[in-house]
Design a protein around this motif. Sequence first.
Motif, mmCIF file in Angstrom:
data_model
loop_
_atom_site.group_PDB
_atom_site.id
_atom_site.type_symbol
_atom_site.label_atom_id
_atom_site.label_comp_id
_atom_site.label_asym_id
_atom_site.label_seq_id
_atom_site.Cartn_x
_atom_site.Cartn_y
_atom_site.Cartn_z
ATOM 1 N N ILE B 115 27.103 27.344 37.694
ATOM 2 C CA ILE B 115 26.877 26.085 38.418
ATOM 3 C C ILE B 115 26.682 26.301 39.924
ATOM 4 O O ILE B 115 25.713 25.810 40.519
ATOM 5 N N TYR B 132 25.256 18.422 39.635
ATOM 6 C CA TYR B 132 24.526 19.270 38.688
ATOM 7 C C TYR B 132 25.330 19.395 37.388
ATOM 8 O O TYR B 132 24.793 19.270 36.283
ATOM 9 N N GLY B 175 20.422 19.723 35.817
ATOM 10 C CA GLY B 175 21.560 19.978 34.939
ATOM 11 C C GLY B 175 21.238 19.608 33.505
ATOM 12 O O GLY B 175 21.561 20.344 32.557
#
Lengths: 358, 183, 248
Positions: B115, B132, B175
């Motif tokens: 991430i 995200y 994402g």
Amino acid sequence: MVAECVTGKKVLMKGNYAIANAAIKAGCQCYFGYPITPQSEIGEFMSGKMQELGRAYVSAESELAAINMVIGAVSTGVKAMSSSSSCAISLMQEALSYATADQLPVVLVSVMRGGPGLGNIYPSQGDYNQATIGGGNGDYKLIVLAPSTVQECIDLTYKAFYLAFKYKNPTMILADGLLGQMMEPVEFYDYPYPEIDTTSWALSGAKDRSARVIRSYAPLEENQCVFLDNLFKKYELIEQNEVEYEEYMVDDADFVVVAFGSMFRNVKSAVKLCREKGLKVGAFRPITLYPFPSERLNSLADKVKKILVTEINMGQMVRDVRLAVNGKVPVLFKGKGVGAMIDVETLVEEIEKQMGGV
Amino acid sequence: MEKDFIIAGFGGQGVLLAGEVLANAFMLDDKKVTWYPCYGAEMRGGTVNCGIVMSEEEVSSVQKSKADFIIVLNQASFDKYASWVRKGGYIIVNSSLAKKSDNQRDDINYIYVPITEVAQEKLGNIKMSNIYALGVLAKVSKLVSVESLEKALYNVIPPHRKHLIPKNTEALKLGYEYDLLKV
Amino acid sequence: MATQVFSIPKSLKKDVKYSFCPGCDHGVAVRLVAECLDELGLKENTITATSIGCSVGLYDFIDIDAIEAPHGRALAVATGVKRANPDKFVFTYQGDGDFASIGWAESMHSAFRGEKLSAICINNTTYGMTGGQLGPTTLLGQVTTTSPTGRNIEYYGYPVKIAEHIALSEGTAFSARVSLDSVANIRKAKAAIKKAFEVQMKGLGFGFVEILSSCPTNWRMSPQQAHERVRNEMMPIYKLGVYKDITA
């Protein structure tokens, strides 16, 4: 960001902000406070909003001063409030006693944290006694309203201002750290209660009338007895008119769980699970902790076999429930000193265990 | 049926904000929802998490010790929360800051996503990590749409920061496009 | 035709029996306050917060709206009244125990905040109503019921110089110490009270007057001896004068 509270629009909001916004919509003209976790958001929000609206805000030097500032403001018939938590509500007890004796419409928000002493900032219901019995001197009562959802934080803040003025009695909103800090969707609406006329008693300067004195000093024995008799007639009236409670599946219940505030949320879902298991369980929540719904509990005790009180404290409300049912059925207790509400699984286990003999 | 979510990480990683966006998205979808924060004793730099409960009916318990979906943005949170995932549930792990577990549970799903790296490299700002991660959650959970999350951004981001919304929307979409098969 | 040269101020109640002890200066102080309220045309627009102690009875004598504050909280209550009603004239009337001991935080912070309030503090170096115990202003060496061998520094510390402390606050517009031991000083006291009222009316800040006062009963003295004591023992320590006046 604190959501804007437009009437009729659903917004996600913390309990603390909901209370603050509702107070503003209720017409609260003055806020006096001193920071303490877990309710500081109320003062933080008020500091900006009250100035923006041209209303009064004071960062008081102490909770002692804050509650006395509220006394000063409401003595002139103006809506005013303070908010605080546990150990600092302790500091306000003297003033609450004065305010009941002076018959002043003080509104105070108490967002409970762990105690005794400094305790901690986790949620707690350990100030049930502080709110309903009080630590001030003499015979007096506060009206105590206990919300269990963020929406109810709004509803009961409105109601607190109304009842305070209707009965000229200090009124407390008793929330807890969970309710203060959690967010939930809420909908605002306009203050629904009538404005109470204060011109017969409020201080405004002795113009075209004789001077008024708001006082509690009562040097004569017989006068004070008359005063207290009248004060308690007022409390009888409050007990007759203002009791509020919520019931869930009590109609055919053999077993009723009693809880207030945040704790009731878990109780309700435990009852749901018990019902799925075929257990005849119901739930009962006093919304007004004073006046306590004693009569209703007493009549429920004619139908149920046992009552379980569950609270995040060491059993403070148990006494009121026992007094209410007056020995008709056993009143059991499942509690926890401080922190997260007792989880649903534990409650179901406890109910099943206690219902074994039902 | 209640669904429980936990988002956890360091203070400063935007954990509470991400939770607020998720909760707002559920509200906009007309679900019942609660959001509840938990801080360490420190105001900054400590661990922080928030729990979101979504339900068709009134939400009961706000704080639970189990969740269906958990996002962990750092190692400490991963260590703490892996055991909290309900059987059959998902844990989304920020593999930029947390190592793959040696003794993984076989009754839950592990989604490792770098991430922080993606936020830095593809979005140009590690502060985008939280949003995200929400995009990834949308894809994994199938319980919330990117559209609702995007709308929720408008409720959460204050007016004077509105210019940040397009970048956050991009983060959500990126994402959501994360290839779960890669895991 | 006769000319009236003396009358009871309008701000005082008529036909009221005063409960102050013979020779006590409270009576003179209350009268000066009432005269100032009359002369400044404030009677009908005033709310006062009274305090606990001998000063509690103010509302029995003065014909204006009043609220009795808990002990030490008069200036907090007054702050609430004033913030809710900025157009009203609001003052407190307190003793030294109320103002400078139990209420020190409220007193100082009202001055720090520059509340548009006026405060009158009667300093008689003792807790009068409870029977003459040691208070914040009790002089070194003074015998009271709780300093039986006299105030010493080791056990009791130093007396508080109130007017000087209040003058240090930036929010204070006026701070003075006066006495009621002579006609000349009574005149000066009245001028100071008026000034403390006027700075509030002009919205300049906190106005304060400390009034040195006799307490014949608890000092176990005649009224004359008590005023001698004010002059000979109090004034050398509690020096009269204006400590701050932003209008000067």
